[in-house]
Design a protein around this motif. Structure first.
Motif, mmCIF file in Angstrom:
data_model
loop_
_atom_site.group_PDB
_atom_site.id
_atom_site.type_symbol
_atom_site.label_atom_id
_atom_site.label_comp_id
_atom_site.label_asym_id
_atom_site.label_seq_id
_atom_site.Cartn_x
_atom_site.Cartn_y
_atom_site.Cartn_z
ATOM 1 N N UNK A 144 -22.580 3.026 -20.965
ATOM 2 C CA UNK A 144 -21.662 2.005 -20.747
ATOM 3 C C UNK A 144 -21.860 1.465 -19.432
ATOM 4 N N UNK A 145 -21.311 2.449 -18.366
ATOM 5 C CA UNK A 145 -21.265 2.041 -16.883
ATOM 6 C C UNK A 145 -21.049 3.239 -16.529
ATOM 7 N N UNK A 157 -22.861 -3.765 -23.307
ATOM 8 C CA UNK A 157 -21.891 -4.743 -22.791
ATOM 9 C C UNK A 157 -22.491 -6.024 -22.691
ATOM 10 N N UNK A 158 -22.977 -6.871 -23.431
ATOM 11 C CA UNK A 158 -23.970 -7.770 -23.100
ATOM 12 C C UNK A 158 -22.917 -9.140 -22.588
ATOM 13 N N UNK A 159 -21.583 -9.014 -22.952
ATOM 14 C CA UNK A 159 -20.688 -9.960 -22.484
ATOM 15 C C UNK A 159 -20.254 -10.026 -21.244
ATOM 16 N N UNK A 161 -19.695 6.500 -18.023
ATOM 17 C CA UNK A 161 -19.115 6.730 -19.469
ATOM 18 C C UNK A 161 -20.163 6.038 -20.544
ATOM 19 N N UNK A 162 -20.071 6.662 -21.588
ATOM 20 C CA UNK A 162 -21.078 6.277 -22.776
ATOM 21 C C UNK A 162 -20.319 6.140 -24.226
ATOM 22 N N UNK A 163 -20.823 5.239 -24.784
ATOM 23 C CA UNK A 163 -20.616 4.995 -26.264
ATOM 24 C C UNK A 163 -21.626 5.563 -27.242
ATOM 25 N N UNK A 213 -12.699 -4.658 -23.323
ATOM 26 C CA UNK A 213 -13.858 -5.140 -24.328
ATOM 27 C C UNK A 213 -14.708 -4.255 -24.762
ATOM 28 N N UNK A 214 -14.978 -2.870 -24.113
ATOM 29 C CA UNK A 214 -16.126 -2.249 -24.382
ATOM 30 C C UNK A 214 -15.672 -0.685 -24.868
ATOM 31 N N UNK A 215 -15.760 -0.318 -25.851
ATOM 32 C CA UNK A 215 -15.410 1.227 -26.438
ATOM 33 C C UNK A 215 -16.177 2.093 -25.802
ATOM 34 N N UNK A 216 -15.862 3.306 -25.389
ATOM 35 C CA UNK A 216 -16.402 4.316 -24.941
ATOM 36 C C UNK A 216 -16.019 5.698 -25.637
#
Length: 112
Positions: free
Chosen positions: A91-92, A26-28, A84-86, A46-49
């Protein structure tokens, strides 16, 4: 990226959020201030998982947690840890500590 936030309801603290965000996934997020939109809301938008894990526990408040949540050190806190993962990329990782007396209600199925 490490983000901490104290969430208030009616001017009183009810949640201490301690979160790590993977900037490779999630660079943004690096450009966000998370003042008007919290990290969780921003990530969901903004970030899918693809999958994740949730751990529920009751833990004793540390001195810092107690001070921020306006309770006593050692007071029982309801803690949710969520990862959480994509696909294969993290992810986080969030650790959410709820103040004593906080109630979380979930619904199953649809209401009649």
């Amino acid at each position: 990226m490490h983000v901490t936030a104290l969430h208030l309801a009616s001017g009183k603290p009810f949640l201490l959020e301690d979160r790590w965000i993977n900037l490779q996934t999630a660079p943004a997020a690096a450009a966000q201030d998370f003042e008007t939109t919290n990290a969780n809301e921003w990530l969901l938008a903004h970030v899918p998982y693809t999958h994740g894990e949730i751990r529920l526990s009751a833990l004793a408040a540390t001195g810092d947690e107690a001070r921020l949540l306006e309770t006593d050190p050692g007071a029982p806190l309801f803690v949710i840890e969520r990862l959480t993962w994509d696909h294969g990329r993290g992810v986080t990782l969030a650790r959410l500590c709820y103040a004593p007396g906080h109630l979380i209600v979930t619904q199953l199925g649809t209401a009649p």
